[in-house]
Design an enzyme around this catalytic site. Structure first.
Site, PDB file in Angstrom:
ATOM      1  N   ASP A 138     -17.026 -27.576  32.198  1.00  0.00           N
ATOM      2  CA  ASP A 138     -16.446 -28.652  33.001  1.00  0.00           C
ATOM      3  C   ASP A 138     -16.743 -28.598  34.504  1.00  0.00           C
TER       4      ASP A 138
ATOM      5  N   CYS B 261     -22.634 -45.479  17.785  1.00  0.00           N
ATOM      6  CA  CYS B 261     -21.829 -46.460  18.532  1.00  0.00           C
ATOM      7  C   CYS B 261     -22.382 -47.837  18.180  1.00  0.00           C
TER       8      CYS B 261
ATOM      9  N   CYS C 226     -19.251 -52.368  19.488  1.00  0.00           N
ATOM     10  CA  CYS C 226     -18.178 -53.329  19.159  1.00  0.00           C
ATOM     11  C   CYS C 226     -17.347 -53.722  20.388  1.00  0.00           C
TER      12      CYS C 226
ATOM     13  N   CYS D  75      -9.349 -50.890  27.620  1.00  0.00           N
ATOM     14  CA  CYS D  75      -9.113 -50.206  28.904  1.00  0.00           C
ATOM     15  C   CYS D  75      -8.171 -51.033  29.795  1.00  0.00           C
TER      16      CYS D  75
ATOM     17  N   CYS E 216     -10.184 -45.293  36.649  1.00  0.00           N
ATOM     18  CA  CYS E 216      -9.801 -44.697  35.362  1.00  0.00           C
ATOM     19  C   CYS E 216      -8.444 -44.005  35.497  1.00  0.00           C
TER      20      CYS E 216
ATOM     21  N   CYS F 119      -5.535 -40.153  30.012  1.00  0.00           N
ATOM     22  CA  CYS F 119      -5.500 -41.424  29.280  1.00  0.00           C
ATOM     23  C   CYS F 119      -6.419 -41.291  28.065  1.00  0.00           C
TER      24      CYS F 119
ATOM     25  N   CYS G 283      -9.195 -45.525  25.522  1.00  0.00           N
ATOM     26  CA  CYS G 283     -10.507 -45.985  25.034  1.00  0.00           C
ATOM     27  C   CYS G 283     -10.992 -45.132  23.861  1.00  0.00           C
TER      28      CYS G 283
HETATM   29  C1  B12 Z   1     -16.197 -36.466  36.333  1.00  0.00           C
HETATM   30  C2  B12 Z   1     -15.546 -36.328  34.981  1.00  0.00           C
HETATM   31  C3  B12 Z   1     -14.526 -37.226  34.649  1.00  0.00           C
HETATM   32  C4  B12 Z   1     -14.222 -38.451  35.505  1.00  0.00           C
HETATM   33  C5  B12 Z   1     -15.353 -39.502  35.251  1.00  0.00           C
HETATM   34  C6  B12 Z   1     -15.693 -39.694  33.764  1.00  0.00           C
HETATM   35  C7  B12 Z   1     -17.161 -39.980  33.474  1.00  0.00           C
HETATM   36  N1  B12 Z   1     -17.418 -40.572  32.348  1.00  0.00           N
HETATM   37  O1  B12 Z   1     -18.044 -39.653  34.254  1.00  0.00           O
HETATM   38  C8  B12 Z   1     -12.805 -38.851  34.981  1.00  0.00           C
HETATM   39  C9  B12 Z   1     -11.749 -38.157  35.812  1.00  0.00           C
HETATM   40  C10 B12 Z   1     -12.526 -40.350  34.976  1.00  0.00           C
HETATM   41  C11 B12 Z   1     -12.824 -38.209  33.589  1.00  0.00           C
HETATM   42  C12 B12 Z   1     -12.052 -38.653  32.547  1.00  0.00           C
HETATM   43  C13 B12 Z   1     -12.063 -38.075  31.282  1.00  0.00           C
HETATM   44  N2  B12 Z   1     -12.646 -36.917  30.940  1.00  0.00           N
HETATM   45 CO1  B12 Z   1     -13.900 -35.997  32.079  1.00  0.00          CO
HETATM   46  N3  B12 Z   1     -15.255 -35.118  32.977  1.00  0.00           N
HETATM   47  C14 B12 Z   1     -15.954 -35.321  34.089  1.00  0.00           C
HETATM   48  C15 B12 Z   1     -17.111 -34.342  34.308  1.00  0.00           C
HETATM   49  C16 B12 Z   1     -16.668 -33.272  35.321  1.00  0.00           C
HETATM   50  C17 B12 Z   1     -18.438 -34.982  34.746  1.00  0.00           C
HETATM   51  C18 B12 Z   1     -18.837 -36.229  33.926  1.00  0.00           C
HETATM   52  C19 B12 Z   1     -20.180 -36.767  34.385  1.00  0.00           C
HETATM   53  O2  B12 Z   1     -21.196 -36.093  34.291  1.00  0.00           O
HETATM   54  N4  B12 Z   1     -20.231 -37.948  34.948  1.00  0.00           N
HETATM   55  C20 B12 Z   1     -21.464 -38.426  35.510  1.00  0.00           C
HETATM   56  C21 B12 Z   1     -21.865 -39.783  35.052  1.00  0.00           C
HETATM   57  C22 B12 Z   1     -23.277 -40.176  35.475  1.00  0.00           C
HETATM   58  O3  B12 Z   1     -21.800 -39.846  33.674  1.00  0.00           O
HETATM   59  P1  B12 Z   1     -21.221 -41.153  32.986  1.00  0.00           P
HETATM   60  O4  B12 Z   1     -20.666 -42.116  33.950  1.00  0.00           O
HETATM   61  O5  B12 Z   1     -20.306 -40.681  31.919  1.00  0.00           O
HETATM   62  O6  B12 Z   1     -22.551 -41.783  32.400  1.00  0.00           O
HETATM   63  C23 B12 Z   1     -23.237 -41.279  31.270  1.00  0.00           C
HETATM   64  C24 B12 Z   1     -23.501 -42.357  30.234  1.00  0.00           C
HETATM   65  O7  B12 Z   1     -22.419 -43.257  30.143  1.00  0.00           O
HETATM   66  C25 B12 Z   1     -24.812 -42.947  30.590  1.00  0.00           C
HETATM   67  N5  B12 Z   1     -24.813 -44.099  31.514  1.00  0.00           N
HETATM   68  C26 B12 Z   1     -24.214 -44.207  32.703  1.00  0.00           C
HETATM   69  N6  B12 Z   1     -24.528 -45.373  33.280  1.00  0.00           N
HETATM   70  C27 B12 Z   1     -25.340 -46.033  32.430  1.00  0.00           C
HETATM   71  C28 B12 Z   1     -25.941 -47.272  32.532  1.00  0.00           C
HETATM   72  C29 B12 Z   1     -26.711 -47.731  31.470  1.00  0.00           C
HETATM   73  C30 B12 Z   1     -27.313 -49.068  31.605  1.00  0.00           C
HETATM   74  C31 B12 Z   1     -26.876 -46.920  30.301  1.00  0.00           C
HETATM   75  C32 B12 Z   1     -27.665 -47.394  29.159  1.00  0.00           C
HETATM   76  C33 B12 Z   1     -26.288 -45.650  30.225  1.00  0.00           C
HETATM   77  C34 B12 Z   1     -25.530 -45.233  31.290  1.00  0.00           C
HETATM   78  O8  B12 Z   1     -25.514 -41.881  31.193  1.00  0.00           O
HETATM   79  C35 B12 Z   1     -24.624 -40.950  31.817  1.00  0.00           C
HETATM   80  C36 B12 Z   1     -25.099 -39.538  31.588  1.00  0.00           C
HETATM   81  O9  B12 Z   1     -24.923 -39.071  30.297  1.00  0.00           O
HETATM   82  C37 B12 Z   1     -17.258 -33.748  32.852  1.00  0.00           C
HETATM   83  C38 B12 Z   1     -17.683 -32.267  32.802  1.00  0.00           C
HETATM   84  C39 B12 Z   1     -19.133 -32.084  33.160  1.00  0.00           C
HETATM   85  N7  B12 Z   1     -19.412 -31.130  33.999  1.00  0.00           N
HETATM   86  O10 B12 Z   1     -19.995 -32.785  32.646  1.00  0.00           O
HETATM   87  C40 B12 Z   1     -15.864 -33.971  32.220  1.00  0.00           C
HETATM   88  C41 B12 Z   1     -15.822 -34.390  30.765  1.00  0.00           C
HETATM   89  C42 B12 Z   1     -16.835 -35.483  30.590  1.00  0.00           C
HETATM   90  N8  B12 Z   1     -14.448 -34.994  30.608  1.00  0.00           N
HETATM   91  C43 B12 Z   1     -13.930 -34.782  29.484  1.00  0.00           C
HETATM   92  C44 B12 Z   1     -12.708 -35.383  29.048  1.00  0.00           C
HETATM   93  C45 B12 Z   1     -12.037 -34.781  27.834  1.00  0.00           C
HETATM   94  C46 B12 Z   1     -12.203 -36.492  29.722  1.00  0.00           C
HETATM   95  C47 B12 Z   1     -11.097 -37.458  29.226  1.00  0.00           C
HETATM   96  C48 B12 Z   1     -11.179 -37.774  27.755  1.00  0.00           C
HETATM   97  C49 B12 Z   1      -9.707 -36.849  29.583  1.00  0.00           C
HETATM   98  C50 B12 Z   1      -8.503 -37.742  29.284  1.00  0.00           C
HETATM   99  N9  B12 Z   1      -8.078 -37.884  28.045  1.00  0.00           N
HETATM  100  O11 B12 Z   1      -7.888 -38.256  30.192  1.00  0.00           O
HETATM  101  C51 B12 Z   1     -11.355 -38.703  30.122  1.00  0.00           C
HETATM  102  C52 B12 Z   1     -12.297 -39.708  29.434  1.00  0.00           C
HETATM  103  C53 B12 Z   1     -12.548 -40.946  30.268  1.00  0.00           C
HETATM  104  C54 B12 Z   1     -13.866 -41.615  29.898  1.00  0.00           C
HETATM  105  N10 B12 Z   1     -13.796 -42.783  29.303  1.00  0.00           N
HETATM  106  O12 B12 Z   1     -14.931 -41.031  30.170  1.00  0.00           O
HETATM  107  C55 B12 Z   1     -14.834 -33.962  28.582  1.00  0.00           C
HETATM  108  C56 B12 Z   1     -15.516 -34.960  27.614  1.00  0.00           C
HETATM  109  C57 B12 Z   1     -15.562 -34.597  26.218  1.00  0.00           C
HETATM  110  C58 B12 Z   1     -16.216 -35.715  25.409  1.00  0.00           C
HETATM  111  N11 B12 Z   1     -16.051 -35.617  24.134  1.00  0.00           N
HETATM  112  O13 B12 Z   1     -16.843 -36.615  25.927  1.00  0.00           O
HETATM  113  C59 B12 Z   1     -15.848 -33.312  29.625  1.00  0.00           C
HETATM  114  C60 B12 Z   1     -17.250 -33.091  29.107  1.00  0.00           C
HETATM  115  C61 B12 Z   1     -15.230 -31.949  30.035  1.00  0.00           C
HETATM  116  C62 B12 Z   1     -15.445 -30.871  28.985  1.00  0.00           C
HETATM  117  N12 B12 Z   1     -16.113 -29.790  29.332  1.00  0.00           N
HETATM  118  O14 B12 Z   1     -15.042 -30.977  27.840  1.00  0.00           O
HETATM  119  N13 B12 Z   1     -13.707 -37.215  33.525  1.00  0.00           N
HETATM  120  S1  SF4 Z   2     -15.231 -48.586  20.466  1.00  0.00           S
HETATM  121 FE1  SF4 Z   2     -16.745 -48.342  22.108  1.00  0.00          FE
HETATM  122  S2  SF4 Z   2     -17.632 -46.305  21.784  1.00  0.00           S
HETATM  123 FE2  SF4 Z   2     -16.577 -46.891  19.883  1.00  0.00          FE
HETATM  124  S3  SF4 Z   2     -18.147 -47.844  18.593  1.00  0.00           S
HETATM  125 FE3  SF4 Z   2     -17.141 -49.507  19.706  1.00  0.00          FE
HETATM  126  S4  SF4 Z   2     -18.394 -49.767  21.579  1.00  0.00           S
HETATM  127 FE4  SF4 Z   2     -18.965 -47.772  20.693  1.00  0.00          FE
HETATM  128  S1  SF4 Z   3      -9.533 -43.227  29.872  1.00  0.00           S
HETATM  129 FE1  SF4 Z   3     -10.678 -44.975  29.077  1.00  0.00          FE
HETATM  130  S2  SF4 Z   3      -9.116 -46.554  28.668  1.00  0.00           S
HETATM  131 FE2  SF4 Z   3      -8.160 -45.033  29.984  1.00  0.00          FE
HETATM  132  S3  SF4 Z   3      -8.446 -45.909  32.034  1.00  0.00           S
HETATM  133 FE3  SF4 Z   3     -10.134 -44.439  31.672  1.00  0.00          FE
HETATM  134  S4  SF4 Z   3     -11.809 -45.694  30.878  1.00  0.00           S
HETATM  135 FE4  SF4 Z   3      -9.922 -46.916  30.727  1.00  0.00          FE
END
Ligand code: B12
Ligand code: SF4
Ligand code: SF4
Length: 344
Positions: free
Chosen positions: A134, A188, A191, A198, A214, A240, A243
């Site tokens: 993480d 995925c 859907c 959210c 978020c 949260c 989603c």
């Molecule tokens: C910063 C962070 C957060 C932030 C931002 C989340 C995020 N998605 O980035 C916040 C605080 C909001 C957060 C929330 C949560 N987190 Co968090 N978080 C992290 C952290 C430290 C970095 C994530 C990251 O790299 N973000 C960078 C950006 C670029 O990634 P991204 O926005 O997700 O985009 C990816 C794709 O969506 C895609 N993408 C992005 N833009 C686009 C655009 C297009 C056009 C396309 C095709 C693709 C694409 O490419 C990206 C790279 O893979 C990681 C740990 C780590 N070191 O990796 C844990 C981690 C992701 N979190 C984790 C968890 C458990 C959560 C929560 C579920 C906790 C909760 N229940 O409240 C939520 C989930 C929210 C969500 N919907 O993601 C786990 C995830 C486990 C899993 N199964 O996915 C991790 C891996 C920690 C761990 N070691 O277990 N988190």
């Molecule tokens: S709920 Fe979101 S992540 Fe799950 S299958 Fe549908 S689009 Fe994909």
């Molecule tokens: S965890 Fe998912 S549903 Fe909850 S606020 Fe973040 S993106 Fe929205």
């Protein structure tokens, strides 16, 4: 059995559910995405801001040749979607603590296991190693996807075929070369249920999250909760799961039931108790969980906000008391909640 197979067997024996190997080459596509997110101010306050470091494993461990990715499931009881949970039992208002934060802090549990794996490998073949869980620089979901652990869904979470997205991730970077695994096909189906579910519009578009909207981020932030997120917070007290709960791939998943992840408290906890949480009870219930790191008053502030959202006049007296609380964020939140309570 070669070393790779031995590592997989050992990791599964000590509790990991999925193991995958990938090369240590840079994450080029992710680098563009991350740089754009940074430029648009879309990085959370909790992540490493050095884009180069995050996308080039060689900058994390010079000479690295393999990233070994691990996933461990954290569900311990049959999955119950949000709609079926009650917010009022025997007149008590209940607050929600997301599943990941109810269990013993995964950072410690996964790191301890990864250390055991490093020791296991070192005894067979010397090398250099770096553990990530993480808080390090590595983009863990991107690495896990490349190593074939699962796919990234439109809600941006990493899903595994058997356990859905209810998994924690951890990695070992090493200069030992292992045969890489291949990514698996995404299931995925686009859907859009996660995006529609959210409450704040944090999922701006498929795969694109604005962490600053978020609720997972907002429940962890210091200071006052921005006005526009107070109502959408509902009865969430930390994290949260909405989603994830909306996704069909998270239903009927395997319950791994790892003893390490026995919940420290139920999914829903009395909001009145949380709002009044004293230091002793906070230490007892929260200190060992991932919900503890921001301290007692952040939990109390969120609980007070949730009470305001419930609009139950029986809690007026409690809120009036909290207006004189020593904590500024609790006091301010109590004023808002009191106003919200009487505003019909
Ligand atoms: C910063 C962070 C957060 C932030 C931002 C989340 C995020 N998605 O980035 C916040 C605080 C909001 C957060 C929330 C949560 N987190 Co968090 N978080 C992290 C952290 C430290 C970095 C994530 C990251 O790299 N973000 C960078 C950006 C670029 O990634 P991204 O926005 O997700 O985009 C990816 C794709 O969506 C895609 N993408 C992005 N833009 C686009 C655009 C297009 C056009 C396309 C095709 C693709 C694409 O490419 C990206 C790279 O893979 C990681 C740990 C780590 N070191 O990796 C844990 C981690 C992701 N979190 C984790 C968890 C458990 C959560 C929560 C579920 C906790 C909760 N229940 O409240 C939520 C989930 C929210 C969500 N919907 O993601 C786990 C995830 C486990 C899993 N199964 O996915 C991790 C891996 C920690 C761990 N070691 O277990 N988190
Ligand atoms: S709920 Fe979101 S992540 Fe799950 S299958 Fe549908 S689009 Fe994909
Ligand atoms: S965890 Fe998912 S549903 Fe909850 S606020 Fe973040 S993106 Fe929205």
């Amino acid at each position: 059995m070669n070393l790779k197979q031995e590592v997989i067997c050992f990791a599964k024996k000590i509790g990991f559910d999925r193991v995958g190997f990938t090369t240590a080459g840079p994450f080029l596509k992710e680098k563009e995405i991350l740089a754009e997110k940074k430029a648009r101010n879309l990085l959370s306050p909790f992540e490493e801001t050095n884009v180069e470091l995050r996308c080039d494993p060689n900058k994390i461990l010079p000479g690295v040749r393999t990233i070994i990715c691990f996933a461990m499931g954290y569900l311990v009881e049959p999955y119950e979607p949000e709609e079926t949970c009650q917010d009022n039992i025997n007149g008590d208002l209940l607050g929600k603590i997301s599943r990941y934060a109810r269990v013993k802090d995964y950072h410690f549990i996964l790191t301890k296991k990864l250390k055991a794996i490093v020791e296991f490998i070192s005894n067979k073949q010397p090398g250099t190693f770096k553990i990530e869980v993480d808080t390090g620089g590595l983009m863990e979901k991107a690495a896990a996807q490349r190593a074939g652990l699962g796919w990234i869904g439109e809600n941006t979470c990493l899903f595994t075929p058997e356990l859905g997205s209810w998994v924690f991730l951890g990695e070992i970077l090493t200069d030992i070369e292992f045969e890489p695994d291949r990514p698996i096909e995404s299931r995925c189906n686009g859907c859009g249920r996660c995006i529609r579910a959210c409450p704040t519009g944090a999922l701006m578009a498929p795969f694109q999250i604005n962490p600053n909207r978020c609720l997972s981020c907002i429940t962890q932030m210091r200071g006052f909760i921005p006005e526009e997120f107070r109502r959408p917070l509902g009865n969430r007290v930390f994290g949260c799961d909405t989603c994830q709960e909306a996704c069909p791939h998270n239903m009927n998943v395997k319950i791994p039931n790892h003893k390490e992840f026995k919940p420290q408290f139920p999914l829903e906890t009395s909001l009145a108790k949380l709002a009044k949480l004293n230091k002793h009870d906070f230490d007892k219930a929260f200190k060992a969980t991932a919900a503890g790191w921001r301290g007692r008053n952040v939990i109390r502030r969120n609980a007070v906000c949730a009470i305001g959202n419930m609009r139950d006049v029986r809690f007026k007296k409690l809120l009036e008391e909290l207006i004189d609380d020593p904590s500024e964020i609790v006091r301010e939140q109590a004023k808002w909640s009191l106003k919200n309570l009487t505003k019909m």
